[in-house]
Design an enzyme around this catalytic site. Structure first.
Site, mmCIF file in Angstrom:
data_model
loop_
_atom_site.group_PDB
_atom_site.id
_atom_site.type_symbol
_atom_site.label_atom_id
_atom_site.label_comp_id
_atom_site.label_asym_id
_atom_site.label_seq_id
_atom_site.Cartn_x
_atom_site.Cartn_y
_atom_site.Cartn_z
ATOM 1 N N GLN A 26 4.574 8.859 -17.257
ATOM 2 C CA GLN A 26 4.993 10.135 -16.669
ATOM 3 C C GLN A 26 6.287 10.436 -17.410
ATOM 4 O O GLN A 26 7.335 9.864 -17.116
ATOM 5 C CB GLN A 26 5.190 9.950 -15.160
ATOM 6 N N SER A 27 6.222 11.340 -18.379
ATOM 7 C CA SER A 27 7.299 11.409 -19.380
ATOM 8 C C SER A 27 8.332 12.499 -19.094
ATOM 9 O O SER A 27 9.231 12.693 -19.889
ATOM 10 C CB SER A 27 6.688 11.640 -20.769
ATOM 11 N N TYR A 44 5.598 7.320 -8.192
ATOM 12 C CA TYR A 44 4.544 7.333 -9.206
ATOM 13 C C TYR A 44 5.137 7.051 -10.591
ATOM 14 O O TYR A 44 4.555 6.313 -11.401
ATOM 15 C CB TYR A 44 3.757 8.659 -9.230
ATOM 16 N N SER A 59 13.175 4.533 -24.383
ATOM 17 C CA SER A 59 13.748 5.887 -24.462
ATOM 18 C C SER A 59 15.265 5.881 -24.440
ATOM 19 O O SER A 59 15.897 5.071 -23.732
ATOM 20 C CB SER A 59 13.234 6.680 -23.254
ATOM 21 N N GLU A 104 16.855 7.908 -22.840
ATOM 22 C CA GLU A 104 17.223 8.223 -21.448
ATOM 23 C C GLU A 104 17.752 6.956 -20.745
ATOM 24 O O GLU A 104 18.496 7.067 -19.766
ATOM 25 C CB GLU A 104 16.001 8.798 -20.721
ATOM 26 N N TYR A 109 13.090 8.210 -13.984
ATOM 27 C CA TYR A 109 12.439 7.964 -15.279
ATOM 28 C C TYR A 109 13.231 6.930 -16.080
ATOM 29 O O TYR A 109 12.675 5.953 -16.602
ATOM 30 C CB TYR A 109 12.329 9.287 -16.050
HETATM 31 P P1 NAP Z 1 3.484 13.067 -23.292
HETATM 32 O O1 NAP Z 1 3.116 14.144 -24.242
HETATM 33 O O2 NAP Z 1 3.832 13.429 -21.891
HETATM 34 O O3 NAP Z 1 2.288 12.001 -23.264
HETATM 35 C C1 NAP Z 1 2.231 10.983 -22.317
HETATM 36 C C2 NAP Z 1 0.790 10.541 -22.179
HETATM 37 O O4 NAP Z 1 0.753 9.504 -21.196
HETATM 38 C C3 NAP Z 1 -0.170 11.634 -21.712
HETATM 39 O O5 NAP Z 1 -1.289 11.663 -22.554
HETATM 40 C C4 NAP Z 1 -0.542 11.197 -20.312
HETATM 41 O O6 NAP Z 1 -1.877 11.489 -19.954
HETATM 42 C C5 NAP Z 1 -0.400 9.689 -20.415
HETATM 43 N N1 NAP Z 1 -0.252 9.081 -19.094
HETATM 44 C C6 NAP Z 1 0.553 9.456 -18.077
HETATM 45 N N2 NAP Z 1 0.395 8.671 -17.027
HETATM 46 C C7 NAP Z 1 -0.570 7.772 -17.355
HETATM 47 C C8 NAP Z 1 -1.197 6.724 -16.670
HETATM 48 N N3 NAP Z 1 -0.884 6.410 -15.413
HETATM 49 N N4 NAP Z 1 -2.143 6.008 -17.329
HETATM 50 C C9 NAP Z 1 -2.476 6.305 -18.596
HETATM 51 N N5 NAP Z 1 -1.920 7.304 -19.304
HETATM 52 C C10 NAP Z 1 -0.967 8.028 -18.682
HETATM 53 O O7 NAP Z 1 4.718 12.207 -23.857
HETATM 54 P P2 NAP Z 1 5.172 11.953 -25.381
HETATM 55 O O8 NAP Z 1 6.269 12.906 -25.691
HETATM 56 O O9 NAP Z 1 3.983 11.853 -26.259
HETATM 57 O O10 NAP Z 1 5.873 10.525 -25.227
HETATM 58 C C11 NAP Z 1 5.136 9.317 -25.462
HETATM 59 C C12 NAP Z 1 5.891 8.158 -24.847
HETATM 60 O O11 NAP Z 1 7.185 8.056 -25.430
HETATM 61 C C13 NAP Z 1 6.122 8.241 -23.343
HETATM 62 O O12 NAP Z 1 6.074 6.930 -22.830
HETATM 63 C C14 NAP Z 1 7.527 8.792 -23.233
HETATM 64 O O13 NAP Z 1 8.095 8.424 -21.999
HETATM 65 C C15 NAP Z 1 8.174 8.105 -24.413
HETATM 66 N N6 NAP Z 1 9.316 8.792 -25.013
HETATM 67 C C16 NAP Z 1 9.197 10.095 -25.385
HETATM 68 C C17 NAP Z 1 10.268 10.721 -26.010
HETATM 69 C C18 NAP Z 1 10.172 12.154 -26.439
HETATM 70 O O14 NAP Z 1 11.236 12.771 -26.659
HETATM 71 N N7 NAP Z 1 8.984 12.720 -26.624
HETATM 72 C C19 NAP Z 1 11.448 10.005 -26.259
HETATM 73 C C20 NAP Z 1 11.519 8.669 -25.861
HETATM 74 C C21 NAP Z 1 10.443 8.057 -25.258
HETATM 75 P P3 NAP Z 1 -2.376 12.980 -19.553
HETATM 76 O O15 NAP Z 1 -2.504 13.684 -20.882
HETATM 77 O O16 NAP Z 1 -3.639 12.727 -18.862
HETATM 78 O O17 NAP Z 1 -1.285 13.548 -18.702
HETATM 79 N N1 GDD Z 2 12.900 20.637 -19.143
HETATM 80 C C1 GDD Z 2 13.942 21.489 -19.032
HETATM 81 N N2 GDD Z 2 13.728 22.743 -18.561
HETATM 82 N N3 GDD Z 2 15.158 21.054 -19.436
HETATM 83 C C2 GDD Z 2 16.185 21.927 -19.354
HETATM 84 C C3 GDD Z 2 16.021 23.232 -18.884
HETATM 85 C C4 GDD Z 2 14.733 23.667 -18.469
HETATM 86 O O1 GDD Z 2 14.523 24.795 -18.027
HETATM 87 N N4 GDD Z 2 17.230 23.858 -18.951
HETATM 88 C C5 GDD Z 2 18.104 22.979 -19.434
HETATM 89 N N5 GDD Z 2 17.481 21.802 -19.676
HETATM 90 C C6 GDD Z 2 18.148 20.582 -20.176
HETATM 91 C C7 GDD Z 2 17.878 19.344 -19.320
HETATM 92 O O2 GDD Z 2 18.704 19.369 -18.151
HETATM 93 C C8 GDD Z 2 18.262 18.261 -20.319
HETATM 94 O O3 GDD Z 2 19.657 18.069 -20.321
HETATM 95 C C9 GDD Z 2 17.828 18.847 -21.665
HETATM 96 O O4 GDD Z 2 17.627 20.253 -21.440
HETATM 97 C C10 GDD Z 2 16.551 18.237 -22.250
HETATM 98 O O5 GDD Z 2 15.535 18.282 -21.245
HETATM 99 P P1 GDD Z 2 14.004 17.912 -21.593
HETATM 100 O O6 GDD Z 2 13.535 18.696 -22.764
HETATM 101 O O7 GDD Z 2 13.237 18.010 -20.318
HETATM 102 O O8 GDD Z 2 14.102 16.402 -22.123
HETATM 103 P P2 GDD Z 2 14.869 15.127 -21.541
HETATM 104 O O9 GDD Z 2 16.018 14.840 -22.449
HETATM 105 O O10 GDD Z 2 15.138 15.239 -20.097
HETATM 106 O O11 GDD Z 2 13.754 13.985 -21.709
HETATM 107 C C11 GDD Z 2 13.015 13.850 -22.932
HETATM 108 O O12 GDD Z 2 13.688 12.972 -23.789
HETATM 109 C C12 GDD Z 2 13.754 11.604 -23.353
HETATM 110 C C13 GDD Z 2 14.510 10.835 -24.446
HETATM 111 O O13 GDD Z 2 15.883 10.996 -24.300
HETATM 112 C C14 GDD Z 2 11.608 13.356 -22.562
HETATM 113 O O14 GDD Z 2 10.803 13.452 -23.709
HETATM 114 C C15 GDD Z 2 11.609 11.918 -22.118
HETATM 115 O O15 GDD Z 2 10.254 11.456 -21.995
HETATM 116 C C16 GDD Z 2 12.328 11.095 -23.180
HETATM 117 O O16 GDD Z 2 12.369 9.740 -22.817
#
Ligand code: NAP
Ligand code: GDD
Length: 330
Positions: free
Chosen positions: A85-86, A97, A127, A129, A153
Site C-alpha cells: 500500500q504505497s 491494512y 523507502s 519515507e 507507511y
Molecule cells: P504502486 O504503483 O502503488 O504499486 C504497488 C503495487 O503493489 C500495486 O501493483 C499493488 O497492486 C500491489 N499491492 C498492494 N497491496 C498488495 C498486496 N496486499 N498484495 C500484493 N500486491 C499488493 O507503487 P510503486 O511506485 O510501483 O512502488 C513500488 C514499491 O516501492 C512499493 O513497495 C513502494 O512502497 C516502494 N517505494 C516507492 C517509491 C516511489 O517513489 N514510487 C519510493 C520508495 C519506495 P494493485 O495494482 O492491485 O493495487
Molecule cells: N499526494 C499528494 N497530493 N501530495 C501532496 C499534495 C496532494 O494534493 N499536495 C501536497 N503534497 C505533498 C505531500 O504532502 C508530500 O509532502 C509531497 O507532496 C509528496 O507526496 P506524494 O507524491 O504523495 O509522495 P510521498 O513523498 O508522500 O510518498 C512517495 O514517496 C515515498 C518515498 O519517499 C510514495 O511513492 C511512497 O510510496 C514512497 O515510499
C-alpha cells in the site's frame, strides 16, 4: 534463462522492472491481486502481457499460502518485493491494512523465501519515507541516517527494512534493501503529487478545468525517474554482497517549484490556478528529502539518466496526448 519473481508487478515500478528484465533475457513472473478491473485492462502491463516469457499469477502479500504456492511453482533466482500500500496519505486512513501489507507482508515473503527458495536473491522496496524527520548536517539522508518515520507507511517500511537485515544475518540469505527516494513517470498513480499536478495542469491547458487544489506546497522531495530506479534495483540485488543502498538524484525541489516547472512548460502561471486545501494536508508531514546515493554510484556504478525537468516534461507530454485522444473520441 534466469527467473525473476516480482510482487506489485501491476504497479509503476513492477511494470518497468518487468520490461527491463525481459529485455535482459529473464523469464518474469509477477504477482497480481484480483480486483474488479479485468487483468487485460491493467494498462501498465500492456507492453509485456503478450511476451512469451511473462507470466502473471494471482496472489496477495497478506495470504502466506499464495506466496508459498508461487515460490514452489516458480523457483525463482531473484525475488523483488515491490508490492505495498504505497500511498503515504492513505496510510493514515488505513493504518492497519498498511502494516499488514507493508510490514507483515515482508515477513510473509521472507519466511517463504527462507523455507522454499533460500538459494535465490531477495530485494525489498524500502523507502526514503523511513528517514522521516532526520536530515544530516550537510542536508542529506543516507544509509547511516537515523530512521525517524512520521507516517504509518514509514513505520511499516522501517519494520520491513529491519526484518530483511535480520534475515540476512540470521539465516545467511542474500536479502537486500534498496532505499529509494521518490520516483515518478507517466505511469505514476495520479493521486501522487507529481502526476496530480501534471494531469490537472494539462486539463487546465485544454480548457477542461480551471483549478488545482493541493496540500503542503512547501515540502521538498528528491524526485527521480522510475526507469532509472528499476535499473538500480537490478544492480542492488546482483551486487556480490547483500547490502542496503540509497538511490536518489541528490537534488531536491519543493512541490511549489515542481508546479512552476510543469505550468511553465504549458505556458501557464501556476499562481493563477493553484490553491491549498487542508483536506490534502497530512496529520504529520515529512518536510524535506534529499538523498545521498554516493554508495550506490561508486559501488554499483549506477547513476540517473533523467533530469528532473526532462521527467516532468515527459509526464506533461504523456497527459497532453492521453487527454487530447479522449477529447477527439467524444
Ligand atoms: P504502486 O504503483 O502503488 O504499486 C504497488 C503495487 O503493489 C500495486 O501493483 C499493488 O497492486 C500491489 N499491492 C498492494 N497491496 C498488495 C498486496 N496486499 N498484495 C500484493 N500486491 C499488493 O507503487 P510503486 O511506485 O510501483 O512502488 C513500488 C514499491 O516501492 C512499493 O513497495 C513502494 O512502497 C516502494 N517505494 C516507492 C517509491 C516511489 O517513489 N514510487 C519510493 C520508495 C519506495 P494493485 O495494482 O492491485 O493495487
Ligand atoms: N499526494 C499528494 N497530493 N501530495 C501532496 C499534495 C496532494 O494534493 N499536495 C501536497 N503534497 C505533498 C505531500 O504532502 C508530500 O509532502 C509531497 O507532496 C509528496 O507526496 P506524494 O507524491 O504523495 O509522495 P510521498 O513523498 O508522500 O510518498 C512517495 O514517496 C515515498 C518515498 O519517499 C510514495 O511513492 C511512497 O510510496 C514512497 O515510499
Amino acid at each position: 534463462m534466469k527467473k525473476a519473481f516480482i510482487t506489485g508487478i501491476a504497479g509503476q515500478d513492477g511494470s518497468y522492472l518487468s520490461e527491463y528484465l525481459l529485455e535482459l533475457g529473464y523469464e518474469v513472473h509477477g504477482m497480481v491481486r484480483r480486483n474488479s478491473v479485468a487483468e487485460n485492462q491493467q494498462s501498465r502491463l500492456n507492453a509485456v502481457r503478450l511476451n512469451p516469457n511473462f507470466f502473471a499469477h494471482y496472489g496477495d502479500l497478506t495470504d502466506q499460502t499464495s506466496i508459498e504456492r508461487l515460490l514452489t511453482e516458480i523457483n525463482p533466482d531473484e525475488i523483488y518485493n515491490l508490492g505495498a500500500q504505497s500511498h503515504v496519505r492513505v496510510s493514515f486512513d488505513v493504518p492497519q491494512y498498511t502494516v499488514q501489507a507493508n510490514a507483515l507482508g515482508v515477513i510473509n515473503m521472507l519466511e517463504a523465501y527462507k523455507r522454499i527458495s533460500p538459494q535465490a536473491k531477495f530485494y525489498q522496496a524500502s523507502s526514503s519515507e523511513m528517514f522521516g524527520l532526520t536530515v544530516e548536517d550537510d542536508g542529506y539522508q543516507r544509509e547511516t541516517s537515523v530512521m525517524n518515520p512520521v507516517s504509518p507507511y514509514g513505520c511499516a517500511k522501517v519494520f520491513g527494512y529491519n526484518i530483511v537485515r535480520h534475515y540476512r544475518r540470521a539465516y545467511n540469505l542474500h536479502a537486500t534493501n534498496g532505499i529509494l527516494f521518490n520516483h515518478e513517470s507517466p505511469r505514476r498513480g495520479s493521486n501522487f503529487v507529481t502526476n496530480k499536478v501534471v494531469k490537472t495542469a494539462c486539463q487546465i491547458k485544454l480548457g477542461l478545468t480551471d483549478k488545482l487544489e493541493l496540500g503542503n506546497m512547501d515540502s521538498y522531495r528528491d524526485w527521480g525517474h522510475s526507469k532509472d530506479y528499476v535499473r538500480a534495483m537490478h544492480k542492488v540485488i546482483n551486487h556480490d554482497e547483500a547490502d542496503d543502498f540509497c538511490i536518489s538524484t541528490m537534488e531536491t525541489h519543493s512541490v511549489r517549484e515542481m508546479c512552476d516547472v510543469v505550468f511553465k512548460y504549458l505556458d501557464l502561471d501556476y499562481k493563477d490556478y493553484v490553491s491549498q486545501n487542508p483536506i490534502y494536508m497530512r496529520p504529520e508531514e515529512l518536510p524535506y528529502l534529499k538523498g545521498d546515493s554516493t554508495k550506490a554510484r561508486t559501488t554499483l556504478d549506477w547513476k540517473p539518466t533523467y533530469t528532473f525537468e526532462e521527467m516532468m516534461h515527459e509526464m506533461c507530454d504523456h497527459w497532453l496526448d492521453v487527454l487530447q485522444n479522449i477529447e477527439s473520441t467524444r
